[in-house]
Design a protein around this motif. Sequence first.
Motif, PDB file in Angstrom:
ATOM      1  N   ILE A 180      -6.301 -24.347  46.328  1.00 32.73           N
ATOM      2  CA  ILE A 180      -7.551 -24.093  47.036  1.00 32.73           C
ATOM      3  C   ILE A 180      -7.172 -23.706  48.454  1.00 32.73           C
ATOM      4  O   ILE A 180      -6.428 -24.429  49.128  1.00 32.73           O
ATOM      5  N   ILE A 181      -7.643 -22.535  48.866  1.00 31.32           N
ATOM      6  CA  ILE A 181      -7.336 -22.025  50.201  1.00 31.32           C
ATOM      7  C   ILE A 181      -8.633 -21.844  50.976  1.00 31.32           C
ATOM      8  O   ILE A 181      -9.704 -21.736  50.388  1.00 31.32           O
ATOM      9  N   GLY A 182      -8.523 -21.810  52.289  1.00 31.47           N
ATOM     10  CA  GLY A 182      -9.667 -21.502  53.135  1.00 31.47           C
ATOM     11  C   GLY A 182      -9.590 -20.041  53.558  1.00 31.47           C
ATOM     12  O   GLY A 182      -8.605 -19.625  54.164  1.00 31.47           O
ATOM     13  N   ILE A 204     -10.513 -16.796  39.764  1.00 30.96           N
ATOM     14  CA  ILE A 204     -10.795 -16.885  41.192  1.00 30.96           C
ATOM     15  C   ILE A 204     -12.212 -17.417  41.342  1.00 30.96           C
ATOM     16  O   ILE A 204     -13.161 -16.812  40.831  1.00 30.96           O
ATOM     17  N   THR A 205     -12.334 -18.557  42.047  1.00 31.72           N
ATOM     18  CA  THR A 205     -13.629 -19.208  42.155  1.00 31.72           C
ATOM     19  C   THR A 205     -13.915 -19.626  43.589  1.00 31.72           C
ATOM     20  O   THR A 205     -13.348 -20.608  44.067  1.00 31.72           O
ATOM     21  N   PRO A 206     -14.767 -18.880  44.313  1.00 30.38           N
ATOM     22  CA  PRO A 206     -15.203 -19.367  45.626  1.00 30.38           C
ATOM     23  C   PRO A 206     -16.010 -20.643  45.435  1.00 30.38           C
ATOM     24  O   PRO A 206     -16.789 -20.759  44.493  1.00 30.38           O
ATOM     25  N   ARG A 207     -15.804 -21.616  46.319  1.00 33.33           N
ATOM     26  CA  ARG A 207     -16.468 -22.928  46.176  1.00 33.33           C
ATOM     27  C   ARG A 207     -17.737 -22.989  46.967  1.00 33.33           C
ATOM     28  O   ARG A 207     -17.971 -22.940  48.010  1.00 33.33           O
ATOM     29  N   VAL A 235     -11.699 -21.283  48.443  1.00 34.46           N
ATOM     30  CA  VAL A 235     -11.559 -20.463  47.243  1.00 34.46           C
ATOM     31  C   VAL A 235     -10.460 -21.070  46.383  1.00 34.46           C
ATOM     32  O   VAL A 235      -9.362 -21.332  46.862  1.00 34.46           O
ATOM     33  N   GLN A 236     -10.777 -21.296  45.107  1.00 29.40           N
ATOM     34  CA  GLN A 236      -9.777 -21.800  44.166  1.00 29.40           C
ATOM     35  C   GLN A 236      -9.185 -20.626  43.393  1.00 29.40           C
ATOM     36  O   GLN A 236      -9.924 -19.799  42.858  1.00 29.40           O
ATOM     37  N   VAL A 237      -7.855 -20.564  43.358  1.00 29.39           N
ATOM     38  CA  VAL A 237      -7.154 -19.545  42.586  1.00 29.39           C
ATOM     39  C   VAL A 237      -6.297 -20.286  41.557  1.00 29.39           C
ATOM     40  O   VAL A 237      -5.459 -21.108  41.914  1.00 29.39           O
ATOM     41  N   GLN A 238      -6.545 -19.994  40.289  1.00 27.69           N
ATOM     42  CA  GLN A 238      -5.825 -20.667  39.195  1.00 27.69           C
ATOM     43  C   GLN A 238      -5.070 -19.624  38.386  1.00 27.69           C
ATOM     44  O   GLN A 238      -5.646 -18.626  37.964  1.00 27.69           O
ATOM     45  N   ARG A 247      -8.655 -10.130  50.558  1.00 24.81           N
ATOM     46  CA  ARG A 247      -9.616 -11.140  51.000  1.00 24.81           C
ATOM     47  C   ARG A 247     -10.992 -10.924  50.372  1.00 24.81           C
ATOM     48  O   ARG A 247     -11.653 -11.873  49.953  1.00 24.81           O
ATOM     49  N   GLU A 248     -11.434  -9.660  50.278  1.00 22.96           N
ATOM     50  CA  GLU A 248     -12.752  -9.363  49.707  1.00 22.96           C
ATOM     51  C   GLU A 248     -12.838  -9.820  48.256  1.00 22.96           C
ATOM     52  O   GLU A 248     -13.872 -10.306  47.808  1.00 22.96           O
ATOM     53  N   THR A 249     -11.734  -9.662  47.499  1.00 20.96           N
ATOM     54  CA  THR A 249     -11.720 -10.085  46.097  1.00 20.96           C
ATOM     55  C   THR A 249     -11.726 -11.601  45.998  1.00 20.96           C
ATOM     56  O   THR A 249     -12.335 -12.170  45.092  1.00 20.96           O
ATOM     57  N   LEU A 250     -11.049 -12.273  46.930  1.00 19.53           N
ATOM     58  CA  LEU A 250     -11.071 -13.737  46.943  1.00 19.53           C
ATOM     59  C   LEU A 250     -12.480 -14.258  47.216  1.00 19.53           C
ATOM     60  O   LEU A 250     -12.938 -15.201  46.578  1.00 19.53           O
ATOM     61  N   LEU A 251     -13.159 -13.641  48.172  1.00 19.24           N
ATOM     62  CA  LEU A 251     -14.500 -14.088  48.551  1.00 19.24           C
ATOM     63  C   LEU A 251     -15.573 -13.669  47.558  1.00 19.24           C
ATOM     64  O   LEU A 251     -16.537 -14.394  47.325  1.00 19.24           O
ATOM     65  N   PHE A 252     -15.416 -12.466  46.998  1.00 20.29           N
ATOM     66  CA  PHE A 252     -16.443 -11.909  46.118  1.00 20.29           C
ATOM     67  C   PHE A 252     -15.813 -11.370  44.833  1.00 20.29           C
ATOM     68  O   PHE A 252     -15.820 -10.160  44.597  1.00 20.29           O
TER      69      PHE A 252
END
Length: 151
Positions: free
Chosen positions: A70-72, A148-151, A14-17, A109-114
Amino acid sequence: QVYVERAGVFQIPVQVQVIGAYGLARADIGLIAKGKSDPFCEFIWNDDMIHKTKVIDDELNPEWDDEKVIIGVNPDETPGESTDMVIAVWDSDGPLLKGDFLGQIKIPRETLLFPAEPGQTVTFELESREGLTEKQESLVQGRIALKITPR
């Protein structure tokens, strides 16, 4: 979505900018200072500070050009694992001092993923944290804009 295996655990990159912050408090008030702040952000993931943005001097509405991480993210909950990303905004008081806390956000986490709008700019209100004095609490204001962009 792409899954990456790390230490035997499948994670979603997940990319967070951070785009900018707006309406920050005036933390530098004095005889010489003009009453602005010198803000920077810290990205905290799994209780570790993983990135610090550059300091933007004398600005209450800073914009950061290309500050991202970018985090996992583990799609499954793991007991004892911190599942929120924290982005804290600080006023710099020079290279040796951290300065004044200006607010933070916690991204579940849910917001990062979705994320509701993947890859689009989303604005969050800065929040306080535990243990602040009344004076420190008075510096918490404003908003922060992220993508926030999941890759």
